[in-house]
Design an enzyme around this catalytic site. Structure first.
Site, short mmCIF file in Angstrom:
data_model
loop_
_atom_site.label_atom_id
_atom_site.label_comp_id
_atom_site.label_asym_id
_atom_site.label_seq_id
_atom_site.Cartn_x
_atom_site.Cartn_y
_atom_site.Cartn_z
CG PHE B 111 0.31 -5.24 7.62
CD1 PHE B 111 -0.92 -4.60 7.46
CD2 PHE B 111 1.40 -4.48 7.98
CE1 PHE B 111 -1.03 -3.24 7.69
CE2 PHE B 111 1.29 -3.11 8.21
CZ PHE B 111 0.06 -2.50 8.06
CG ASP B 181 5.27 -3.11 7.90
OD1 ASP B 181 5.16 -1.87 7.88
OD2 ASP B 181 4.74 -3.87 7.07
CE1 TYR B 206 -1.31 2.07 1.01
CE2 TYR B 206 0.66 1.64 -0.31
CZ TYR B 206 -0.40 1.18 0.44
OH TYR B 206 -0.57 -0.16 0.62
CE LYS B 207 -0.82 1.01 5.03
NZ LYS B 207 -2.23 0.61 5.08
NE ARG B 372 -8.55 0.10 9.27
CZ ARG B 372 -7.53 -0.12 8.44
NH1 ARG B 372 -6.50 -0.85 8.82
NH2 ARG B 372 -7.53 0.37 7.22
#
Lengths: 413, 413
Positions: B111, B181, B206-207, B372
């Site tokens: 990330f 992560d 929040y994913k 994606r």
């Protein structure tokens, strides 16, 4: 303004300096955000419903309450995290331009939470955290060894208000940077950061600003300094172009570089409801009128207790001089009431008067047990405060605080 | 499980890896928290309604999804802030026990946000951030110079899943600490931190966890290490006895020391609604069943696109081997579709298929433009995914992406 808040009808709420009351709008706005925005537009909300702008938009609203300009304030993270960011930025700046300065100057009576952050950071970076014991010693301690002066404007225990303008000037003249915590000032009195001219400020969203439990904090950086700052929490929201997903961090040009991770939208939206009420009060006199009311309330409270005389067992700790005090009143307990602070507060709560008890430090006369009463000018009325004082008088007269149901200690909030 | 979510009926949502869909419960629970708790009991809610326990209570729920024990996870702050805390803790630990180790090892494809945090921290602490360019180079780079191995388990672009257990073992054998992560893993597949045995993990709320926009992140520390850690964000909630308001910081004995400021209760309560749905799925097979569904969905997607052949202009980037991929599918664009990724995604969105476009790095074949598609097993059905693929095929067949309304770039989310 009181009509814009939802308050329990059977309580007199004197803890708005701990958790501000609920704006009537908050529930509906959150429901709309959840159902009509998140539930309907999902990830596209970030642009379609302005979620991306929330940290700066709410920051601009706070700027109007603290005498800062637009684009100078961000809302993000917690007060403690924000304090860490600005204190790091200040120390990094001084390490660069004045590496011989080795002291972060504060006071013993600062928020414990601010002291925790500062102490660990000083340890890590090799600075000395020097905490003066008495306010009077502050001015003399500001000298050429001081890198940063770190203070909270209004003391969370006594309500003593520092002279921010004067102390900032002294620090500037001595070459020190200044960091002010406004958690017990903003929303209770007018502030003018532009005029006072400190370097950094942080504050809390859930006290006077009525942003809801654990609302995000905010931070301000002097616009002359913001673009030159390095802060360690270099998350993607502080990137100049976060959606380029570049591998190299490039800080946003100004205050935006003090953002870190993805902003907590629900909590931010709730905070905005509180802020909007302060802006709605602007045509009614704004923060000047808020302060006038606040001082009237605290004067009523303090003069009433003083008139009872010290034989009541209560002593007013908060400053008599208006310019020197914030928006709460603290009382210490003497004589028969010594050690009975918790029980007195429990007796008040049982009568629907919600204040709080702050335990002191045994054996330290400078930190006595305190009864603390927050006076939130947007919601609290004079007649209501007088009723609260009536209850307090009754509790003393009847020695109600001696009842076992009040003396038994439970979990302290 | 789909019935427990509120989804727009006219959309096929394939962005749950960016912002998870809305649990039906969330709005009502938040309304109750705001009106019946905050509005009624105000500051007393912290004890009366369990607000104080929320960071650990939600942490315990996440622990069940990632194979950790109770009391080992806290929910707090953002993923980036949490990464900063654990990476600081890891570097401080190594500086104490293995000061000769000078490298934080990661990969280019991590990330960007994680790279930003790590790069600035390494600069500040005098470590070298070494990022390998290819996954194959990772094992060989884990040696006695490495202080910390910092990786994201599932790559946010390609969906490539690292072998956490093996890499963790290699790092341990080489004396390096590991930070993982889990932002693109937790909630999409079973995890077993206890078995894999890394030192630190962080993740996003929040994913896949459906905690709402900007939901707080979480962090886990190996219980053998937690009580020995020093982390720099020493806020009052990480104090052993926060309500004593002592001037000295004393860290909570275990994972609690990784808390910092006052927790954002509204955002935490929303996250808990998402977590409760994962726990409700346990009797139906839990994370094992979630993973089974996820792999079925991605297989359907990838095999369909592969069957179209490379003449379609689409190439599957995500790994074919099930154990090697996460829960989204990434496609690169070739031939006629080169450079048309944005337009293709806009054409899909116009048909109600919500995926996202991630721009690549011009001139870098290892970072192509990507379409994606997040596949969230709790809400997405096979028939629905087949319809989305039908739309994609139609857009290609009709060259719909050439229409000006799709090629014109607006703000990118």
């Amino acid at each position: 303004m009181r009509d814009f808040f939802q308050l329990p009808p059977d309580q007199i709420y004197l803890c708005g300096n701990s958790l501000g009351p609920l704006p009537r709008e908050t529930s509906g706005r959150l429901a709309n955000l959840i159902e009509a925005q998140w539930g309907r537009d999902l990830v596209r909300c970030w642009n379609r419903h302005g979620w991306m702008e929330l940290p700066l938009r709410t920051g601009d609203k706070i700027a109007r309450l603290i005498g800062a300009g637009p684009g100078e304030v961000v809302v993000a993270d917690s007060t403690s995290v924000n304090l860490y960011k600005v204190l790091c930025a200040a120390l990094s700046h001084q390490a660069r331009v004045a590496p011989q300065r080795s002291i972060v100057l504060t006071e013993d009576e600062n928020f414990p939470s601010d002291l925790y952050i500062a102490a660990e950071l000083c340890r890590e970076r090799g600075f000395e955290l020097a905490a003066v014991k008495e306010e009077a010693a502050l001015s003399a301690a500001i000298d050429e060894r001081v890198a940063v002066l770190l203070l909270t404007e209004v003391n969370y225990r006594s309500a003593l208000r520092h002279d921010m303008k004067n102390l900032t000037r002294l620090a500037r003249e001595a070459g020190a940077l200044t960091v002010w915590d406004l958690s017990h000032s903003a929303g209770a009195m007018p502030l003018d950061l532009t005029e006072a001219g400190p370097d950094f400020a942080v504050g809390c969203g859930y006290k006077y600003l009525c942003g809801g439990p654990g609302a995000p904090g905010y931070l301000w950086v002097n616009p002359g300094l913001a673009g030159a700052c390095v802060q360690p929490l270099t998350g993607w929201m502080g990137h100049d172009r976060p959606f380029d997903f570049k591998q190299q961090y490039e800080p946003a040009p100004g205050i935006g570089r003090f953002l870190c991770g993805t902003p907590p939208i629900l909590s931010l939206a709730a905070l905005e409801c509180g802020l909007d009420l302060f802006l709605a009060a602007e045509p009614l006199g704004g923060m000047g009128a808020v302060r006038h009311k606040s001082l009237g309330l605290s004067r009523l409270f303090m003069e009433t207790v003083k008139a009872w005389g010290i034989e009541s067992g209560l002593r007013v700790v908060s400053p008599a001089e208006p310019a020197r005090r914030g928006s709460h009143v603290a009382l210490s307990l003497e004589g028969e009431l010594s050690g009975a602070g918790y029980a007195v507060m429990q007796a008040l709560i049982a009568r629907g008067v919600i204040g709080d008890f702050r335990a002191g430090e045994p054996g330290n006369a400078a930190r006595p047990d305190l009864l603390r009463f927050g006076l939130t000018p947007l919601t609290l009325g004079f007649a209501e405060l007088a009723r609260a004082l009536g209850h307090l008088r009754d509790i003393l007269d009847r020695r109600e605080w001696r009842q076992e149901r009040f003396t038994k200690r439970e979990k302290v909030t």
